[in-house]
Write a protein that holds these residues in place. Structure first.
Motif, short mmCIF file in Angstrom:
data_model
loop_
_atom_site.label_atom_id
_atom_site.label_comp_id
_atom_site.label_asym_id
_atom_site.label_seq_id
_atom_site.Cartn_x
_atom_site.Cartn_y
_atom_site.Cartn_z
N VAL A 103 47.30 100.90 -75.53
CA VAL A 103 48.55 100.14 -75.43
C VAL A 103 48.24 98.80 -74.77
N ARG B 43 50.11 95.45 -73.43
CA ARG B 43 51.46 94.95 -73.13
C ARG B 43 51.64 93.50 -73.59
N ILE C 30 48.81 100.25 -80.00
CA ILE C 30 50.12 99.60 -79.89
C ILE C 30 49.97 98.25 -79.19
N GLU D 220 52.31 95.23 -77.85
CA GLU D 220 53.70 94.79 -77.64
C GLU D 220 53.90 93.34 -78.07
N CYS E 59 54.37 94.97 -82.29
CA CYS E 59 55.79 94.68 -82.07
C CYS E 59 56.10 93.19 -82.29
N LEU F 31 56.25 104.61 -79.75
CA LEU F 31 56.58 103.53 -78.82
C LEU F 31 57.33 104.07 -77.60
N ILE G 36 58.23 101.91 -74.48
CA ILE G 36 58.65 100.70 -75.22
C ILE G 36 59.94 101.05 -75.94
#
Lengths: 233, 446
Positions: free
Chosen positions: A113, A115, A132, A134, A153, A199, A204
């Motif tokens: 992940v 951020r 992932i 963000e 994202c 998420l 998230i």
């Protein structure tokens, strides 16, 4: 080297000789929380670690943090350099800030992940797991991704998903351009729910409308599928 | 003389091969792909001869006296490598993937090289458990595609080789046609079964030498500074490539000449890219010496090495060891005169087969077909490979002893003479008889 278990082991990266080995030994001895202070963007921190245990870096790290991770949880409070979590087979890596080139390159499992944003070639040659981001990803994200999910994202740069094999790329923002053989398809409701579930598990929240990018499969094969065609040389 | 229905005419431009190639491309709409090695003719190791001892040197007794062959790779940095690769002979198996080769062939090669006190290599496709079990010493190859790359496999390896180029197809990635991407191969590589796998050429997490230097330290950290790390380079801009490779902090360099073979490559690559090994070895040694790294970084060379005298010539020109592939496969039975109908079905014959790319190897080596694979008995195959290596080393030590060397690593350029202008120019070895070297004197006698 033997190391007795403690509730939390604090290591100073300024005293970094064989730091990775000391972390592995501590986890083997039963320590479950390791905190590394003064990482100062050093390369190769948290390499070749295994679980169960959590390693926290107070600050930024350099190249290949969490590389070849095999089950550890690695948390970086700030940003990371190239190749974060490369070839990880299992475990979890969380980067509080941004990542540079090749995040999750050839990872086979586990979760990363980020951020903030990621640089180019994010998830290149990825073979499994979940990555992932963000924020946004740079060019050639998902290059030749074999399997797994790259979830972005934010926006994606040029040549997204170039030469994909069977991996899936999910982008909520704008796509600057698709790579060779990459196509956007409409995800099913079940697929969207699965991605939102991944998420949510990482804290998230929000409703994203993801575009799903997969291989059109025109590069999976040479044009001629007739085995006899290979005998002409 | 007809070949596939074509007759060789008088033109040296529009030969029957050229005409047939154009016809095939016009039909297929793509470039040609095939296995084996280049069909180009270069000056070869046959253009060099040894000068055995006569009046100015003393030969060793060829049938009695010992000539040392022990070879250590990665022993130049004891603070970074706890277990250098120690071999009984200066030959190991070059990287050939599971996928390119079948399981039984991989096992047989592992057994054969182990019996000879040497090492084998995984190649691109990840570590096959059967090969690990069959190999006393196994080199793990890490290619840009990183198929099956696993921490535990790295730790099970006796050396790690980072592939940056391959002599048969430098500047391109691996190629494995769908006929060979079987269920087992697909699973190991995380690929859809049956796809025409064209691998990437650039590594996903480093681009240049500075990054690679960090990457090498990462691998050392992950494997706890136990095993040596090699870089495999295609022979191209040899002097500069080798010097930059030395700067990365690697322990050994494997330099692969354009004669190096492959299970599948575009033919335009095979015949037009890279330089012959004979032209590369001396330059590579000089590059390592220029940096003062001799003894710290070992030079291994590969590509078209056929026998023990070729091995000796490589060592004399400056290699610390050689890696072989095709000759080991031939020892295993490649191109042997059996299963003639299956050769005919491929449009070829024993001695002329280069159809590794089809996955229909008549002798069961370069295939994933379970029925064809049965044609390789790993025990019998391993014995054949071991016997070939024994014979090869008898040739290598035999010629070294005739030259007066008690250790094959003491062979040197002065022990050689060239029999062609090209070989002299490529190697800096004087022409036989006239004792002058063709070309600029930049080698300075080294």
């Amino acid at each position: 080297m033997s190391q007795s278990a403690t509730a939390e082991l604090v290591l100073d990266a300024d005293d970094g000789h064989r730091l990775n080995r000391r972390m592995r030994d501590a986890i083997d001895a039963g320590t479950r929380e390791i905190r590394v202070v003064n990482p100062r963007s050093r390369h190769n921190l948290g390499v070749g670690q295994h679980g169960p245990g959590t390693i926290r870096f107070d600050g930024s790290v350099g190249y290949y943090c969490g590389g070849l991770n095999n089950g550890a949880e690695i948390i970086v409070s700030r940003s990371a350099g190239w190749g974060t979590g490369e070839a990880m087979s299992s475990g979890r890596i969380e980067i509080g800030g941004t990542c540079a080139l090749g995040t999750g390159a050839s990872m086979r499992g586990g979760t990363i992940v980020v951020r903030g944003n990621c640089g180019p070639r994010t998830a290149a040659n990825m073979k499994g797991g979940t990555l992932i981001v963000e924020g946004a990803v740079g060019y050639l994200a998902g290059f030749m991704t074999h399997a797994g999910d790259l979830i972005v994202c934010g926006d994606a740069g040029e040549a997204l998903g170039d030469s994909l094999w069977a991996g899936n790329i999910w982008v909520a923002g704008k796509i600057a351009g698709l790579g060779a053989d990459a196509v956007v398809v409409e995800p099913t409701d079940e697929e969207s729910a699965r991605i939102h579930g991944l998420l949510a598990a990482e804290g998230i929240d929000g409703t994203f409308t993801f575009k799903k990018v997969v291989a059109e499969r025109k590069l999976w094969y040479f044009d001629a599928r007739d085995p006899e065609a290979w005998l002409k040389v | 003389m007809t070949d596939h229905g074509y007759t060789q005419g008088r033109s040296h431009i529009w030969t029957s091969d050229t005409i047939r190639d154009i016809h095939a491309k016009a039909e297929l709409g793509r470039y040609q792909i095939r296995g084996f090695s280049t069909f180009r003719q270069f000056p070869s190791w046959d253009d060099l001869v040894f000068l055995p001892a006569v009046m100015t040197r003393l030969p060793l007794e060829g049938y009695r006296e010992h000539c040392e062959t022990r070879t250590i790779i990665g022993g130049g940095k004891p603070d970074l490598v706890a277990r250098p690769l120690e071999l009984d002979i200066p030959i190991y198996l070059t990287s050939m993937s599971f996928g390119a080769l079948g399981t039984n062939a991989k096992i047989a090669l592992g057994k054969g090289f182990s019996a000879a006190g040497s090492a084998s290599s995984t190649g691109e496709g990840g570590m096959l458990e059967e090969e690990r079990a069959a190999s006393t010493k196994l080199i793990y190859q890490m290619t840009p595609s990183r198929y099956g790359l696993d921490l535990e496999h790295l730790r099970k390896a006796d050396a790690i080789e980072i592939a940056l180029g391959q002599g048969a197809k430098p500047g391109t990635g691996g190629l494995l046609l769908g006929m060979k991407v079987s269920e087992k191969v697909a699973k190991m590589r995380t690929l859809p079964m049956g796809v025409d796998q064209r691998s990437c050429v650039r590594h996903p997490d480093f681009l240049g030498a500075d990054d690679l230097q960090v990457k090498i330290i990462e691998l050392r950290e992950a494997t706890d500074y136990q095993v040596p790390i090699f870089l495999k380079l295609a022979a191209c801009r040899v002097e500069y490539d080798v010097k930059v490779a030395c700067k990365t902090g690697c322990d050994a360099i494997l330099l692969d000449g354009t004669e190096g073979a492959t299970a599948a490559a575009p033919e335009y690559q095979l015949d037009n890219c890279g330089i012959p090994l004979i032209a590369a070895v001396r330059t590579a040694r000089r590059a390592i010496e220029d940096l003062g790294m001799s003894g710290k970084i070992q030079l291994v060379v590969s590509g078209g090495i056929r026998n023990g005298v070729d091995v000796a010539k490589c060592l004399a020109l400056g290699a610390d060891a050689v890696a072989i592939g095709t000759s080991a496969l031939i020892a295993l039975g490649c191109n042997s005169p059996q299963y003639l109908d299956d050769y005919a079905a491929l449009g070829t014959a024993p001695g002329a087969c280069h159809h590794c790319h089809t996955g229909r190897c008549p002798v069961g080596i370069t295939t994933q077909d379970p029925e064809l694979e049965k044609r390789i008995d790993p025990e019998v195959g391993g014995e054949r490979v071991a016997k070939f290596l024994r014979a090869t080393m008898m040739e290598c030590t035999g010629v070294a002893k005739s030259v007066g060397k008690r250790n094959v690593h003491n062979l040197e350029p002065e022990d050689l003479r060239a029999t062609s202008l090209e070989a002299s120019a490529f190697t800096g070895v004087p022409l036989a008889g006239v004792e002058w070297t063709v070309g600029p004197q930049y080698l300075g006698g080294r």
